[in-house]
Design an enzyme around this catalytic site. Structure first.
Site, PDB file in Angstrom:
ATOM      1  N   CYS A 152       0.889  -1.570  -0.305  1.00 35.07           N
ATOM      2  CA  CYS A 152       0.067  -0.125   0.119  1.00 35.07           C
ATOM      3  C   CYS A 152       0.676   1.522  -0.062  1.00 35.07           C
ATOM      4  CB  CYS A 152      -1.028  -0.233   1.010  1.00 35.07           C
ATOM      5  SG  CYS A 152      -1.906  -1.570   1.260  1.00 35.07           S
ATOM      6  N   HIS A 287      -2.720   7.868   5.551  1.00 33.34           N
ATOM      7  CA  HIS A 287      -3.645   6.310   5.206  1.00 33.34           C
ATOM      8  C   HIS A 287      -4.538   6.607   5.739  1.00 33.34           C
ATOM      9  CE1 HIS A 287      -2.103   2.698   3.083  1.00 33.34           C
ATOM     10  NE2 HIS A 287      -2.164   2.092   4.490  1.00 33.34           N
ATOM     11  N   GLU A 298      -0.939   5.298  12.861  1.00 34.57           N
ATOM     12  CA  GLU A 298      -1.045   6.405  12.758  1.00 34.57           C
ATOM     13  C   GLU A 298      -1.174   7.882  13.583  1.00 34.57           C
ATOM     14  OE1 GLU A 298      -1.461   8.385   8.058  1.00 34.57           O
ATOM     15  OE2 GLU A 298      -3.004   7.130   8.231  1.00 34.57           O
ATOM     16  N   LYS A 317     -10.430   7.189   2.413  1.00 38.82           N
ATOM     17  CA  LYS A 317     -10.194   5.810   2.768  1.00 38.82           C
ATOM     18  C   LYS A 317     -12.422   5.684   2.340  1.00 38.82           C
ATOM     19  CE  LYS A 317      -6.002   3.863   1.969  1.00 38.82           C
ATOM     20  NZ  LYS A 317      -5.393   5.276   2.386  1.00 38.82           N
ATOM     21  N   HIS A 322     -10.129   1.333   0.018  1.00 39.73           N
ATOM     22  CA  HIS A 322      -7.981   1.044  -0.218  1.00 39.73           C
ATOM     23  C   HIS A 322      -8.172   0.286  -1.287  1.00 39.73           C
ATOM     24  CE1 HIS A 322      -4.887   0.851   1.571  1.00 39.73           C
ATOM     25  NE2 HIS A 322      -4.817   0.464   2.549  1.00 39.73           N
ATOM     26  N   PHE A 381       1.776  -3.556   4.079  1.00 34.00           N
ATOM     27  CA  PHE A 381       2.154  -4.696   4.731  1.00 34.00           C
ATOM     28  C   PHE A 381       3.232  -4.972   4.279  1.00 34.00           C
ATOM     29  CE2 PHE A 381      -2.540  -6.996   4.425  1.00 34.00           C
ATOM     30  CZ  PHE A 381      -2.457  -6.043   5.550  1.00 34.00           C
TER      31      PHE A 381
END
Length: 394
Positions: A152, A287, A298, A317, A322, A381
């Site tokens: 991502c 994010h 975050e 998002k 996502h 990830f």
């Protein structure tokens, strides 16, 4: 980029997203209602034909490549023709997965009809580097053509690396961004079974009841140029890449490092690269995936670095879902539109912040602001962290 040489201008960009195809429609979508009651959010009735010479050519491109070429067309329409040696124009792209739709379709073909019925176009359609390769070939760009595949964080890493190629003097211009279209039945099942997807079908970053993300797709493409060359050719400069950074949590394959320590370091490195201090940042495009652990880490990182109060924080998002490796590209496009409209889009679907969120999250309605340096974050990830600092043209 501080100490790296040339300034990096943004002279064109294009967007393909479920909430809008093209910059204007995308912005309208960002201000609209969020996703409710869906595991995935995908482009309805997508027609690739306007971006290809003929139907056969379109059929030989996976949906992810179709998105990349569509976004690139809008980006080049805005930037205009680049009057540089094409050996000094690069194409640096990000994706998390690549042509998964084609791969899954062809596995089914093999199982049901046998090996001889597998398409000879399987490999070029599924390969992760197809998007960047297709753009380089269509526009005859003979500079570095590389694909970054860091989950991502991929598109943010791509934008940062593209800017450095210009700042270092290797390229005069670079076409960059990210694309993803991977919401196949199997991929959705995999994310659902690892409990990453929202069980309620609602993406609501930083909300007290957030329970996972909604699977998205899309692409955004940017034309970056050496600032002085863009000025010399009379290009309209939309924004500037001030700095970028990349690091690793080295902690866990899917979970962020506790307290967001990797994110703190990444953001600080991006600020250092831009020659800025935390107080110079006027917006954080987060994010913000709507997963409990990511949003908590975050938020802790933002609060630690920027203090109290934090700059305004938003995540798109809730509208886009996502889109994995395309996330950073769509979010960079949202930042540029935020500059243009002097508004910060709200974090859709978010109504009550979680007790673990100590940030000034923009919710409810767009927030007027005076555009200034903005940091956009993406964390993938594998422990991949990416931050890029964008600013209005000045």
């Amino acid at each position: 980029m501080q100490g790296a040489g040339s300034r990096v201008a943004i002279t064109g960009y294009g967007v393909v997203a479920p909430c809008g195809i093209g910059k204007a429609a995308f912005w309208k979508g960002l201000l609209g209602p969020g996703i409710v009651g869906a595991k995935t959010v995908e482009l309805a009735d997508w027609d690739p034909q306007p971006y290809f010479a003929n139907p056969k050519e379109a059929r030989r491109a996976d949906r992810v490549e179709q998105f990349a070429l569509a976004a690139a067309a809008e980006a080049f329409a805005q930037s205009g023709e680049l009057p540089y040696d094409h050996a000094r124009i690069g194409s640096i792209f990000g994706t998390g997965i690549g042509g998964l739709r084609t791969l899954e379709e062809q596995v089914i073909v093999r199982v049901e009809k046998g090996e001889r019925r597998v398409s000879p176009f399987l490999v070029p359609m599924m390969m992760a580097n197809a998007c960047g390769a297709a753009v380089s070939m269509r526009y005859k760009l003979r500079g570095p053509a590389e694909t970054i595949c860091t989950a991502c964080a991929a598109a943010t890493h791509a934008i940062g690396y593209a800017a450095r190629l210009i700042a270092w003097g290797r390229c005069d211009a670079v076409v960059t961004g990210g694309a993803e279209s991977a919401a196949t039945v199997t991929a959705v099942a995999g994310f659902a079974n690892m409990t990453a997807l929202s069980s309620t079908g609602c993406s609501k970053p930083f909300d007290a009841t957030r329970d996972g993300f909604v699977f998205g797709e899309g692409a955004a493409v940017f034309v970056l140029e050496r600032w002085d060359l863009a000025v010399a050719r009379g290009a309209t400069i939309i924004g500037e890449v001030l700095g970028a950074a990349s690091n690793a949590d080295a902690h866990h394959i899917t979970a962020p490092s506790p307290g967001g320590v990797g994110a703190v370091a990444c953001m600080q490195q991006a600020l250092d690269d831009a020659g800025l201090s935390p107080r110079d940042i006027k917006q954080v495009n987060a994010h913000g995936t709507s997963t409990p652990l990511n949003d908590q880490a975050e938020a802790q990182a933002v609060a630690h670095l920027f203090g109290n109060p934090t700059p305004p924080v938003t995540s798109i998002k809730g509208v886009t879902g996502h889109p994995l490796g395309a996330a950073g590209a769509l979010e960079a496009a949202a930042v540029l539109l935020s500059f243009e409209h002097s508004l910060i889009p709200p974090t859709a679907n978010t109504t009550v912040l979680g007790p673990d969120i100590n940030c000034d999250v923009v919710i409810g309605a767009p927030r007027p602001w005076t555009p200034g340096p903005t940091i956009s974050n993406n964390f993938g990830f594998g422990g991949h962290n990416g931050s890029v600092v964008l600013a209005p043209a000045s």
